[in-house]
Design a protein around this motif. Structure first.
Motif, PDB file in Angstrom:
ATOM      1  N   SER A   1      57.219  28.801  37.317  1.00  0.00           N
ATOM      2  CA  SER A   1      57.677  29.258  35.998  1.00  0.00           C
ATOM      3  C   SER A   1      57.134  30.655  35.734  1.00  0.00           C
ATOM      4  N   VAL A   2      57.813  31.361  34.828  1.00  0.00           N
ATOM      5  CA  VAL A   2      57.359  32.723  34.466  1.00  0.00           C
ATOM      6  C   VAL A   2      55.969  32.670  33.849  1.00  0.00           C
ATOM      7  N   THR A   3      55.685  31.639  33.056  1.00  0.00           N
ATOM      8  CA  THR A   3      54.367  31.492  32.412  1.00  0.00           C
ATOM      9  C   THR A   3      53.272  31.360  33.459  1.00  0.00           C
ATOM     10  N   THR A   4      53.553  30.555  34.503  1.00  0.00           N
ATOM     11  CA  THR A   4      52.559  30.355  35.566  1.00  0.00           C
ATOM     12  C   THR A   4      52.255  31.689  36.261  1.00  0.00           C
ATOM     13  N   ILE A   5      53.311  32.425  36.561  1.00  0.00           N
ATOM     14  CA  ILE A   5      53.108  33.733  37.218  1.00  0.00           C
ATOM     15  C   ILE A   5      52.302  34.659  36.314  1.00  0.00           C
ATOM     16  N   TYR A   6      52.593  34.672  35.023  1.00  0.00           N
ATOM     17  CA  TYR A   6      51.864  35.521  34.068  1.00  0.00           C
ATOM     18  C   TYR A   6      50.384  35.148  34.028  1.00  0.00           C
ATOM     19  N   ASN A   7      50.117  33.840  33.981  1.00  0.00           N
ATOM     20  CA  ASN A   7      48.722  33.367  33.946  1.00  0.00           C
ATOM     21  C   ASN A   7      47.964  33.778  35.199  1.00  0.00           C
ATOM     22  N   TYR A   8      48.644  33.626  36.385  1.00  0.00           N
ATOM     23  CA  TYR A   8      48.000  34.058  37.635  1.00  0.00           C
ATOM     24  C   TYR A   8      47.630  35.546  37.568  1.00  0.00           C
ATOM     25  N   ARG A   9      48.560  36.378  37.124  1.00  0.00           N
ATOM     26  CA  ARG A   9      48.337  37.833  37.079  1.00  0.00           C
ATOM     27  C   ARG A   9      47.199  38.183  36.118  1.00  0.00           C
ATOM     28  N   THR A  10      47.197  37.506  34.951  1.00  0.00           N
ATOM     29  CA  THR A  10      46.148  37.768  33.950  1.00  0.00           C
ATOM     30  C   THR A  10      44.779  37.351  34.492  1.00  0.00           C
ATOM     31  N   ARG A  11      44.704  36.184  35.123  1.00  0.00           N
ATOM     32  CA  ARG A  11      43.419  35.688  35.639  1.00  0.00           C
ATOM     33  C   ARG A  11      42.844  36.626  36.716  1.00  0.00           C
ATOM     34  N   ILE A  12      43.701  37.124  37.584  1.00  0.00           N
ATOM     35  CA  ILE A  12      43.234  38.034  38.635  1.00  0.00           C
ATOM     36  C   ILE A  12      42.778  39.366  38.042  1.00  0.00           C
ATOM     37  N   ARG A  13      43.550  39.871  37.037  1.00  0.00           N
ATOM     38  CA  ARG A  13      43.164  41.155  36.410  1.00  0.00           C
ATOM     39  C   ARG A  13      41.797  41.046  35.738  1.00  0.00           C
ATOM     40  N   ASN A  14      41.485  39.870  35.188  1.00  0.00           N
ATOM     41  CA  ASN A  14      40.190  39.669  34.531  1.00  0.00           C
ATOM     42  C   ASN A  14      39.027  39.710  35.526  1.00  0.00           C
ATOM     43  N   ARG A  15      39.330  39.514  36.800  1.00  0.00           N
ATOM     44  CA  ARG A  15      38.279  39.559  37.833  1.00  0.00           C
ATOM     45  C   ARG A  15      38.210  40.931  38.518  1.00  0.00           C
ATOM     46  N   ALA A  16      38.947  41.896  37.955  1.00  0.00           N
ATOM     47  CA  ALA A  16      39.009  43.224  38.595  1.00  0.00           C
ATOM     48  C   ALA A  16      37.662  43.942  38.487  1.00  0.00           C
ATOM     49  N   ALA A  17      37.287  44.663  39.559  1.00  0.00           N
ATOM     50  CA  ALA A  17      36.044  45.462  39.569  1.00  0.00           C
ATOM     51  C   ALA A  17      36.246  46.790  38.864  1.00  0.00           C
ATOM     52  N   CYS A  18      37.496  47.161  38.602  1.00  0.00           N
ATOM     53  CA  CYS A  18      37.805  48.404  37.891  1.00  0.00           C
ATOM     54  C   CYS A  18      38.393  48.052  36.517  1.00  0.00           C
ATOM     55  N   ALA A  19      38.904  49.058  35.830  1.00  0.00           N
ATOM     56  CA  ALA A  19      39.545  48.815  34.534  1.00  0.00           C
ATOM     57  C   ALA A  19      40.785  47.935  34.738  1.00  0.00           C
ATOM     58  N   ARG A  20      41.005  46.951  33.845  1.00  0.00           N
ATOM     59  CA  ARG A  20      42.093  45.982  34.002  1.00  0.00           C
ATOM     60  C   ARG A  20      43.462  46.672  34.062  1.00  0.00           C
ATOM     61  N   GLU A  21      43.609  47.737  33.234  1.00  0.00           N
ATOM     62  CA  GLU A  21      44.913  48.397  33.180  1.00  0.00           C
ATOM     63  C   GLU A  21      45.205  49.209  34.455  1.00  0.00           C
ATOM     64  N   ASP A  22      44.134  49.531  35.234  1.00  0.00           N
ATOM     65  CA  ASP A  22      44.330  50.307  36.470  1.00  0.00           C
ATOM     66  C   ASP A  22      44.451  49.417  37.696  1.00  0.00           C
ATOM     67  N   PHE A  23      44.230  48.104  37.522  1.00  0.00           N
ATOM     68  CA  PHE A  23      44.115  47.225  38.682  1.00  0.00           C
ATOM     69  C   PHE A  23      45.388  47.206  39.529  1.00  0.00           C
ATOM     70  N   GLU A  24      46.550  46.981  38.877  1.00  0.00           N
ATOM     71  CA  GLU A  24      47.777  46.845  39.655  1.00  0.00           C
ATOM     72  C   GLU A  24      48.201  48.165  40.284  1.00  0.00           C
ATOM     73  N   ASN A  25      47.825  49.305  39.638  1.00  0.00           N
ATOM     74  CA  ASN A  25      48.098  50.608  40.261  1.00  0.00           C
ATOM     75  C   ASN A  25      47.293  50.767  41.551  1.00  0.00           C
ATOM     76  N   LYS A  26      46.058  50.280  41.524  1.00  0.00           N
ATOM     77  CA  LYS A  26      45.226  50.351  42.730  1.00  0.00           C
ATOM     78  C   LYS A  26      45.791  49.438  43.817  1.00  0.00           C
ATOM     79  N   VAL A  27      46.335  48.279  43.414  1.00  0.00           N
ATOM     80  CA  VAL A  27      46.980  47.390  44.397  1.00  0.00           C
ATOM     81  C   VAL A  27      48.161  48.103  45.043  1.00  0.00           C
TER      82      VAL A  27
END
Length: 542
Positions: free
Chosen positions: A511-537
């Motif tokens: 589900s879209v909700t599940t995917i959103y939750n996965y993305r949010t949970r991983i961003r919260n574990r980022a070693a950098c700023a959360r908003e920059d995490f996916e750009n670094k990926v």
């Protein structure tokens, strides 16, 4: 090679030696500059002794103080020392002390000798009877005779008379050695002088250096020892050490405030021979001034032998310097004139130059701006080419993979249809219903599909898992047998440019909700700023 190395070491050694003597010369220059301070202290000492003499109550104490005054003036002011010697003599007569009378008489004879009055000195000395002198006066008696005959030998021009005076000098020198205890200062000075006279220079060096190890030697006594040591090194033609000890002796003479000396004059001659005319002139001038102030006639005569030569060389050097200075001033004047003309021309062209410079600045600014824009455009082009290259590579990999996967799926569907057809033809309707209701076929195919996706992705990005975990505070752990798990697969799709959660959900069958939750949970574990995490990926490289 060994010979070259030896010469290099020898050159280094010679440089160090000359450097040491140059350092000593600088020290001597400093001491000469402080000479007025030393003389001021000397004058205070003399005034103190004169005050002590005026307030002395007994003739005995007055005589002792006059002795100290005579010693203080002996090498400082000959006229004053002669006056004090006469005062000592008159005071000795009033005490009727024969030893005092003889001591004062020898003071007068010694001072007259320094004034160049050798005949009068000998007349006084000849009156004194050696056998009437006590033991403590005999060394002084022999010293005075040795000084008189030594100076006569230096100044006489007739060889027969010089030999006679030298014989007398040696005889009294031997007497001084005999009547002084071995190891005492008078013994060492006269014995080393005797060694030098007889050519035993190394014996003199050993004797003096052994005595110099003592700690209670006065500055003036050290100066005398250093001068005698320089004479020894002169005898063995060791110019470096001769110069070294002449400098040390001169420093001792300056600091002990004496005006009757030899070392500085000898040093001036050495420096003149080496070409150091300025120092030679400075030193020989100081020698002449001191000799005149001291009124040491025989020292004045010694300095006069060399002074005109050094003085002439110094003034010749000054004349040459003045000529060079005039030539330099003329050259500077011509250059100044040329400079003035150039300045006039420059100011005449100033307006044109200013306009040209402003235009040049404007052009440079425009060029800089264009250059910056070109650099920026070039960088964008490089990034775009890189992105296109990567996109083409990904497309090639995945198009090839999924074309092959489609062909495989068509074969599998055809096989599955034949299998169902056989079951239906056999009339096994129950088995047919079971197979149609079962999801095992789809699950197996999905597993193969994701395994194929993972394999293809890791071929493109072999270090993706490690690089991705380096962006997290807590790395993702993969189960045994897995290539990627769901979290990694989500961000693998993001790395491929699929950032829409709806599309990711459709691809992974969540589900879209599940995917959103996965993305949010991983961003919260980022070693950098959360908003920059996916750009670094997105920047993880192949």
């Amino acid at each position: 090679m060994k010979r070259i190395f030896f010469y290099l070491l020898l050159l280094l050694y010679v440089n160090v030696l000359f450097s040491n003597n140059n350092t000593l010369l600088l020290q001597l220059d400093e001491e000469i500059n402080k000479r007025s301070e030393y003389e001021e202290a000397k004058e205070k000492e003399l005034l103190l002794l004169e005050d002590m003499f005026r307030y002395a109550s007994s003739k005995e104490s007055k005589y002792q103080i006059l002795g100290k005054l005579f010693d203080a003036y002996r090498n400082y002011d000959t006229n004053k020392s002669l006056k004090i010697a006469h005062e000592k003599y008159q005071l000795a007569l009033s005490t009727n002390n024969k030893d005092y009378i003889n001591d004062a008489s020898m003071n007068i004879a010694e001072t007259l000798c320094m004034l160049g009055m050798f005949k009068e000195s000998l007349e006084i000395m000849d009156v004194i009877k050696q056998d009437e002198l006590p033991g403590f006066l005999l060394p002084y008696y022999f010293h005075t005779y040795r000084t008189i005959y030594g100076l006569l030998a230096d100044f006489v021009t007739v060889d027969i008379m010089r030999d006679r005076y030298l014989h007398e000098t040696n005889r009294y020198r031997d007497s001084i050695v005999a009547f002084n205890q071995e190891g005492t200062l008078p013994y060492v000075i006269v014995k080393s002088d005797s060694y030098n006279f007889n050519g035993d220079y190394n014996k003199a060096i050993c004797l003096i250096k052994e005595y110099l190890n003592k700690s209670d030697i006065s500055l003036h006594d050290k100066a005398i020892l250093y001068y005698t040591l320089s004479e020894s090194y002169r005898g063995i033609n060791d110019k470096y050490n001769e110069k070294k000890y002449l400098i040390l002796s001169s420093i001792g003479d300056i600091k002990s405030v004496v005006r009757e000396y030899v070392s500085l004059r000898r040093l001036a001659v050495m420096l003149y021979e080496e070409g150091d005319i300025d120092r030679a002139y400075k030193y020989v001038t100081l020698c002449m001034d001191d000799a005149v102030k001291c009124n040491a006639r025989w020292r004045i005569l010694e300095v006069q032998k060399m002074f005109p030569i050094i003085n002439e060389s110094y003034h010749l050097k000054e004349i040459n310097h003045q000529k060079r200075l005039k030539n330099t001033l003329l050259t500077i004047s011509v250059l100044s004139l040329c400079l003035i003309v150039a300045i006039v021309i420059f100011y005449l062209q100033k307006k044109k130059i200013t306009v040209a410079r402003l235009n040049l600045i404007k052009i440079n600014n425009e060029l800089s701006k264009v250059n910056s824009e070109l650099k920026e455009a070039n960088q964008k082009l490089i990034d775009m080419n890189k992105s296109l290259t990567e996109s083409n590579y990904i497309k090639e990999e995945y198009v090839g993979h999924y074309l092959n996967q489609c062909s495989v799926y068509l074969d599998k569907i055809e096989q599955y249809r034949h299998h169902l057809n056989k079951i239906a033809s056999a009339g096994k309707l129950d088995d047919l219903y079971k197979l149609l209701k079962s999801s095992s076929f789809i699950e197996a195919e999905l597993k193969d599909f994701y395994t194929g996706f993972d394999t293809t992705f890791l071929q493109i990005y072999p270090n993706f898992v490690d690089d991705f975990n380096s962006l997290l505070t807590e790395p993702i752990q993969i189960k045994q047998g897995e290539l990627l798990n769901t979290e990694l697969r989500i961000f693998a799709l993001i790395r491929l440019g699929i950032t829409d959660s709806v599309k990711i959900a459709q691809f992974l069958r969540y589900s879209v909700t599940t995917i959103y939750n996965y993305r949010t949970r991983i961003r919260n574990r980022a070693a950098c700023a959360r908003e920059d995490f996916e750009n670094k990926v997105m920047n993880i490289s192949k």
